[in-house]
Design an enzyme around this catalytic site. Structure first.
Site, mmCIF file in Angstrom:
data_model
loop_
_atom_site.group_PDB
_atom_site.id
_atom_site.type_symbol
_atom_site.label_atom_id
_atom_site.label_comp_id
_atom_site.label_asym_id
_atom_site.label_seq_id
_atom_site.Cartn_x
_atom_site.Cartn_y
_atom_site.Cartn_z
ATOM 1 N N ALA A 53 -9.151 0.277 37.111
ATOM 2 C CA ALA A 53 -10.491 0.158 36.513
ATOM 3 C C ALA A 53 -10.931 1.502 35.955
ATOM 4 O O ALA A 53 -12.005 2.000 36.273
ATOM 5 C CB ALA A 53 -11.484 -0.346 37.568
ATOM 6 N N VAL A 64 -9.470 2.982 30.441
ATOM 7 C CA VAL A 64 -8.879 1.933 29.615
ATOM 8 C C VAL A 64 -9.145 0.551 30.214
ATOM 9 O O VAL A 64 -9.672 -0.337 29.534
ATOM 10 C CB VAL A 64 -7.355 2.163 29.452
ATOM 11 C CG1 VAL A 64 -6.690 0.965 28.797
ATOM 12 C CG2 VAL A 64 -7.123 3.404 28.609
ATOM 13 N N THR A 93 1.393 13.429 34.086
ATOM 14 C CA THR A 93 2.645 14.186 34.014
ATOM 15 C C THR A 93 3.092 14.506 35.439
ATOM 16 O O THR A 93 2.274 14.859 36.296
ATOM 17 C CB THR A 93 2.408 15.504 33.231
ATOM 18 O OG1 THR A 93 1.839 15.164 31.963
ATOM 19 C CG2 THR A 93 3.702 16.261 33.022
ATOM 20 N N ALA A 113 4.633 7.739 19.724
ATOM 21 C CA ALA A 113 4.750 8.257 18.354
ATOM 22 C C ALA A 113 3.367 8.418 17.724
ATOM 23 O O ALA A 113 3.093 9.435 17.070
ATOM 24 C CB ALA A 113 5.609 7.311 17.515
ATOM 25 N N PHE A 158 1.954 11.969 16.372
ATOM 26 C CA PHE A 158 1.565 12.195 14.964
ATOM 27 C C PHE A 158 0.106 12.672 14.873
ATOM 28 O O PHE A 158 -0.211 13.568 14.078
ATOM 29 C CB PHE A 158 1.731 10.901 14.150
ATOM 30 C CG PHE A 158 3.107 10.729 13.573
ATOM 31 C CD1 PHE A 158 4.227 10.696 14.385
ATOM 32 C CD2 PHE A 158 3.296 10.582 12.202
ATOM 33 C CE1 PHE A 158 5.513 10.532 13.857
ATOM 34 C CE2 PHE A 158 4.566 10.420 11.660
ATOM 35 C CZ PHE A 158 5.672 10.387 12.487
ATOM 36 N N LEU A 159 -0.773 12.062 15.678
ATOM 37 C CA LEU A 159 -2.190 12.460 15.627
ATOM 38 C C LEU A 159 -2.356 13.910 16.078
ATOM 39 O O LEU A 159 -3.042 14.710 15.430
ATOM 40 C CB LEU A 159 -3.030 11.531 16.507
ATOM 41 C CG LEU A 159 -3.216 10.101 15.981
ATOM 42 C CD1 LEU A 159 -3.789 9.193 17.059
ATOM 43 C CD2 LEU A 159 -4.140 10.110 14.759
ATOM 44 N N CYS A 195 -4.563 12.333 27.073
ATOM 45 C CA CYS A 195 -3.384 11.671 26.492
ATOM 46 C C CYS A 195 -2.447 12.564 25.683
ATOM 47 O O CYS A 195 -1.239 12.533 25.905
ATOM 48 C CB CYS A 195 -3.834 10.513 25.617
ATOM 49 S SG CYS A 195 -4.655 9.222 26.544
HETATM 50 N N1 NAD Z 1 -8.086 7.380 28.472
HETATM 51 C C1 NAD Z 1 -7.752 6.910 27.297
HETATM 52 O O1 NAD Z 1 -8.481 7.064 26.318
HETATM 53 C C2 NAD Z 1 -6.462 6.149 27.106
HETATM 54 C C3 NAD Z 1 -6.244 5.485 25.893
HETATM 55 C C4 NAD Z 1 -5.052 4.782 25.716
HETATM 56 C C5 NAD Z 1 -4.128 4.706 26.738
HETATM 57 N N2 NAD Z 1 -4.354 5.356 27.912
HETATM 58 C C6 NAD Z 1 -3.373 5.185 28.995
HETATM 59 O O2 NAD Z 1 -3.868 4.178 29.886
HETATM 60 C C7 NAD Z 1 -3.513 4.468 31.248
HETATM 61 C C8 NAD Z 1 -4.754 4.553 32.104
HETATM 62 O O3 NAD Z 1 -5.550 5.617 31.644
HETATM 63 P P1 NAD Z 1 -7.040 5.830 32.154
HETATM 64 O O4 NAD Z 1 -7.592 6.950 31.354
HETATM 65 O O5 NAD Z 1 -7.747 4.506 32.192
HETATM 66 O O6 NAD Z 1 -6.756 6.306 33.662
HETATM 67 P P2 NAD Z 1 -7.781 6.400 34.882
HETATM 68 O O7 NAD Z 1 -7.260 7.432 35.789
HETATM 69 O O8 NAD Z 1 -9.176 6.495 34.352
HETATM 70 O O9 NAD Z 1 -7.682 4.954 35.586
HETATM 71 C C9 NAD Z 1 -6.578 4.501 36.307
HETATM 72 C C10 NAD Z 1 -7.076 3.718 37.517
HETATM 73 O O10 NAD Z 1 -5.954 3.084 38.135
HETATM 74 C C11 NAD Z 1 -6.221 3.018 39.536
HETATM 75 N N3 NAD Z 1 -4.966 2.775 40.264
HETATM 76 C C12 NAD Z 1 -3.869 3.582 40.376
HETATM 77 N N4 NAD Z 1 -2.897 2.978 41.074
HETATM 78 C C13 NAD Z 1 -3.379 1.745 41.425
HETATM 79 C C14 NAD Z 1 -2.835 0.636 42.147
HETATM 80 N N5 NAD Z 1 -1.581 0.676 42.619
HETATM 81 N N6 NAD Z 1 -3.610 -0.451 42.323
HETATM 82 C C15 NAD Z 1 -4.873 -0.503 41.823
HETATM 83 N N7 NAD Z 1 -5.436 0.515 41.121
HETATM 84 C C16 NAD Z 1 -4.697 1.613 40.916
HETATM 85 C C17 NAD Z 1 -6.836 4.374 39.827
HETATM 86 O O11 NAD Z 1 -7.570 4.337 41.052
HETATM 87 C C18 NAD Z 1 -7.740 4.566 38.600
HETATM 88 O O12 NAD Z 1 -9.060 4.118 38.822
HETATM 89 C C19 NAD Z 1 -2.691 5.761 31.173
HETATM 90 O O13 NAD Z 1 -1.342 5.420 31.110
HETATM 91 C C20 NAD Z 1 -3.144 6.390 29.862
HETATM 92 O O14 NAD Z 1 -2.136 7.215 29.309
HETATM 93 C C21 NAD Z 1 -5.500 6.053 28.119
HETATM 94 O O1 UPG Z 2 -9.727 16.349 13.609
HETATM 95 C C1 UPG Z 2 -9.707 16.407 14.843
HETATM 96 C C2 UPG Z 2 -9.696 15.259 15.668
HETATM 97 C C3 UPG Z 2 -9.664 15.412 17.055
HETATM 98 N N1 UPG Z 2 -9.646 16.658 17.608
HETATM 99 C C4 UPG Z 2 -9.575 16.805 19.080
HETATM 100 O O2 UPG Z 2 -8.473 16.056 19.566
HETATM 101 C C5 UPG Z 2 -8.731 15.590 20.894
HETATM 102 C C6 UPG Z 2 -8.458 14.102 21.013
HETATM 103 O O3 UPG Z 2 -9.407 13.392 20.258
HETATM 104 P P1 UPG Z 2 -9.319 11.812 20.028
HETATM 105 O O4 UPG Z 2 -7.980 11.458 19.582
HETATM 106 O O5 UPG Z 2 -10.443 11.429 19.150
HETATM 107 O O6 UPG Z 2 -9.645 11.238 21.482
HETATM 108 P P2 UPG Z 2 -8.744 10.559 22.619
HETATM 109 O O7 UPG Z 2 -9.659 9.746 23.458
HETATM 110 O O8 UPG Z 2 -7.910 11.590 23.286
HETATM 111 O O9 UPG Z 2 -7.795 9.507 21.850
HETATM 112 C C7 UPG Z 2 -6.416 9.746 21.586
HETATM 113 O O10 UPG Z 2 -5.638 9.439 22.718
HETATM 114 C C8 UPG Z 2 -5.784 8.062 23.174
HETATM 115 C C9 UPG Z 2 -4.993 7.937 24.453
HETATM 116 O O11 UPG Z 2 -3.654 7.710 24.261
HETATM 117 C C10 UPG Z 2 -5.304 7.127 22.061
HETATM 118 O O12 UPG Z 2 -5.432 5.785 22.505
HETATM 119 C C11 UPG Z 2 -6.132 7.376 20.807
HETATM 120 O O13 UPG Z 2 -5.660 6.541 19.757
HETATM 121 C C12 UPG Z 2 -6.026 8.841 20.414
HETATM 122 O O14 UPG Z 2 -6.864 9.115 19.292
HETATM 123 C C13 UPG Z 2 -10.177 15.979 21.189
HETATM 124 O O15 UPG Z 2 -10.205 17.157 21.954
HETATM 125 C C14 UPG Z 2 -10.765 16.218 19.810
HETATM 126 O O16 UPG Z 2 -11.836 17.111 19.820
HETATM 127 C C15 UPG Z 2 -9.650 17.800 16.800
HETATM 128 O O17 UPG Z 2 -9.619 18.927 17.294
HETATM 129 N N2 UPG Z 2 -9.685 17.638 15.441
#
Ligand code: NAD
Ligand code: UPG
Length: 461
Positions: free
Chosen positions: A9, A12, A90, A218, A222-223, A272
């Site tokens: 929870a 994401v 990581t 990927a 790229f971003l 990320c």
């Molecule tokens: N944060 C983002 O913007 C973003 C965007 C895209 C993808 N992701 C990816 O999505 C994944 C989750 O990211 P997040 O930022 O939501 O992480 P988060 O740390 O906010 O949430 C993960 C949750 O999973 C729970 N958890 C862990 N092991 C568990 C288990 N065995 N059973 C039940 N709950 C459990 C943790 O307690 C935690 O609340 C990662 O792989 C991340 O790379 C994150």
């Molecule tokens: O022109 C730009 C755009 C972004 N940033 C910085 O880059 C970081 C990441 O920004 P952003 O990508 O907008 O936020 P995230 O929530 O980290 O999202 C990225 O990471 C997520 C987790 O994987 C993906 O799902 C998203 O598509 C991807 O954009 C931040 O520190 C921004 O300030 C810059 O410095 N310059």
């Protein structure tokens, strides 16, 4: 009624499931987590994460078809589709430490699914994972299957924090990878039908499992590469008198390059980009591709360079020492509109300044004092709840997050209450540098032509 359960929870799992629930009233969605405080917060008026628009979505369906629970096993057992959205940080020790993804949480979730399931399941990888993880998960599930059929899908999430709800409502694309077997195709179709409630069919891409897993890494590579590219240019702009905003605008007008994601900054942060590139680098190395690994590693090296370049600029401009000087930090989150500080460049900048014995006073509208103290463990900093308080009596101001409110501050008032000469180091290019120079500030803006003062004080590490 189709039942969905999401394990995890977090940033994401919470928003993604809330949007599925609000868009699919006929589907029951339960988000489960082992963290009781997190689940309690999801069930309260103060949600555990700050995300514009999230409160409204959760309020619209919580208690109707959206539920948050710590009863992980019960809801996993009852679900038809299980999303796994646990953290994949990581690895910090052992094989691949500092690079490889730590799949401990993922594996324990998979083993738990195998233990409690009594009916066929579609298991969806929502977390970002190394390519080929689905194969490992499949092995864990099928070796413990008790005759149950599992289909593993990869459905990576592309939302960005701060715009999560917007991104989920109108995704550029939804990506679903599955096995190319009749059962695999059926599972892909079942997940596609969930998204088809609100995402146009042409925006739902289906691929094989490995393409979907790799596309996520990927996309982030790229971003992040774009940001490191523009940040590398920002250093050259400062050295030559070019203006990085003008350069970004000019190159972004080329439709092959495009205008987005070209803002120079103090460096990218967030949970990320760095993690996923390190993971990609590790996968390349494991596949005997050191040249490819080194290519992507450079994106992180430039990001580290940009952060230390900023600190060096601050210190060198202020007569090569910030010892005993008050430095105000405006913004601590890794970007605006979030309270998230994971991998925020503010941590490295503050640690750099503290290393030079500065007195640091921090203001961020959304990050709690507790969080900042945890991030800067062992270092003494003051955290205040007002930009004017942070800058009072300061020698310098560093802007590290692009919060809109920093554009509208009364900089005359700030100047009047600061030590002189008064410095502003804008790590996000948010202030009007000319206006501030008119007030009397010495201004540094990333990638912009330098004040005479700054030219005379070169930043050499
Ligand atoms: N944060 C983002 O913007 C973003 C965007 C895209 C993808 N992701 C990816 O999505 C994944 C989750 O990211 P997040 O930022 O939501 O992480 P988060 O740390 O906010 O949430 C993960 C949750 O999973 C729970 N958890 C862990 N092991 C568990 C288990 N065995 N059973 C039940 N709950 C459990 C943790 O307690 C935690 O609340 C990662 O792989 C991340 O790379 C994150
Ligand atoms: O022109 C730009 C755009 C972004 N940033 C910085 O880059 C970081 C990441 O920004 P952003 O990508 O907008 O936020 P995230 O929530 O980290 O999202 C990225 O990471 C997520 C987790 O994987 C993906 O799902 C998203 O598509 C991807 O954009 C931040 O520190 C921004 O300030 C810059 O410095 N310059």
């Amino acid at each position: 009624m189709v039942k969905i359960c999401c394990i995890g929870a977090g940033y994401v799992g919470g928003p993604t499931m809330a949007v599925i629930a609000v868009k699919c009233p006929a589907i029951e969605v339960v988000v489960v987590d082992i963290s009781k405080p997190r689940i309690d917060a999801w069930n309260s008026d103060k949600l555990p994460i700050y995300e514009p628009g999230l409160d409204e979505v959760v309020k619209a369906c919580r208690g109707k078809n959206l539920f948050f629970s710590t009863d992980v096993e019960k809801h996993v057992a009852e679900a038809d589709i299980i999303f796994v959205s646990v953290n994949t940080p990581t690895k910090t020790r052992g094989l691949g430490a500092g690079k490889a993804a730590d799949l401990t949480y993922w594996e324990s979730a998979a083993r738990m699914i195998a233990d409690v399931s009594k009916s066929d399941k579609i298991v969806v990888e929502k977390s970002t994972v190394p390519v080929k993880t689905a194969e490992a998960i499949e092995k864990i599930l099928t070796h413990n299957s008790k005759g149950i059929n599992y289909q593993i899908l990869s459905n990576p999430e592309f939302l960005a924090e701060g715009t999560a709800i917007e991104d989920l409502f109108k995704p550029d694309r939804v990506l679903i990878g599955g096995r190319e077997t009749p059962e695999g195709r059926k599972a892909v179709q079942a997940l596609k039908e969930v998204y088809a409630h609100w995402v146009p069919e042409e925006n739902i891409i289906t691929t094989n499992l490995w393409s979907a897993e790799l596309s996520k890494l990927a996309a982030n590579a790229f971003l992040a590469q774009r940001i490191s590219s523009v940040n590398a240019m920002s250093a050259l702009c400062e050295a030559t008198g070019a203006n990085v905003s003008e350069v970004s605008y000019a190159i972004g007008k080329d439709s092959r390059i495009g205008p987005k994601f070209l803002n120079a900054s103090v460096g990218f942060g967030g949970s990320c980009f760095q993690k996923d590139i390190l993971n990609l680098v590790y996968i390349c190395e494991c596949n005997g591709l050191p040249e490819v690994a080194n290519y992507w590693k450079q994106v992180i090296k430039i990001n580290d360079y940009q952060k230390s370049r900023f600190v060096n600029r601050v210190v060198s401009s202020m007569f090569n020492t910030v010892s005993g000087k008050k430095v105000a930090i405006l913004g601590f989150a890794f970007k605006k509109d979030t309270g998230d500080t994971r991998e925020t460049p503010a941590i490295d900048v503050c640690k750099g300044l503290l290393g030079d014995k500065a007195h640091v006073s921090i203001y961020d509208p959304e990050v709690t004092e507790d969080q900042i103290q945890r991030d800067l463990a062992m270092n003494k900093v003051s955290v205040v709840w007002d930009a004017y308080e942070a800058t009072k009596g300061a020698h310098a101001v560093c802007i590290l997050t692009e919060w809109n409110q920093f554009k509208e501050l009364d900089y005359q008032k700030i100047f009047d209450n600061m030590q002189k000469p008064a410095f502003i180091f804008d790590g996000r290019n948010v202030v009007d540098a000319e206006k501030l120079r008119g007030i009397g500030f010495i201004v540094y803006s990333i990638g912009k032509p330098l004040d005479a003062w700054l030219k005379d004080m070169p930043a050499i590490a």
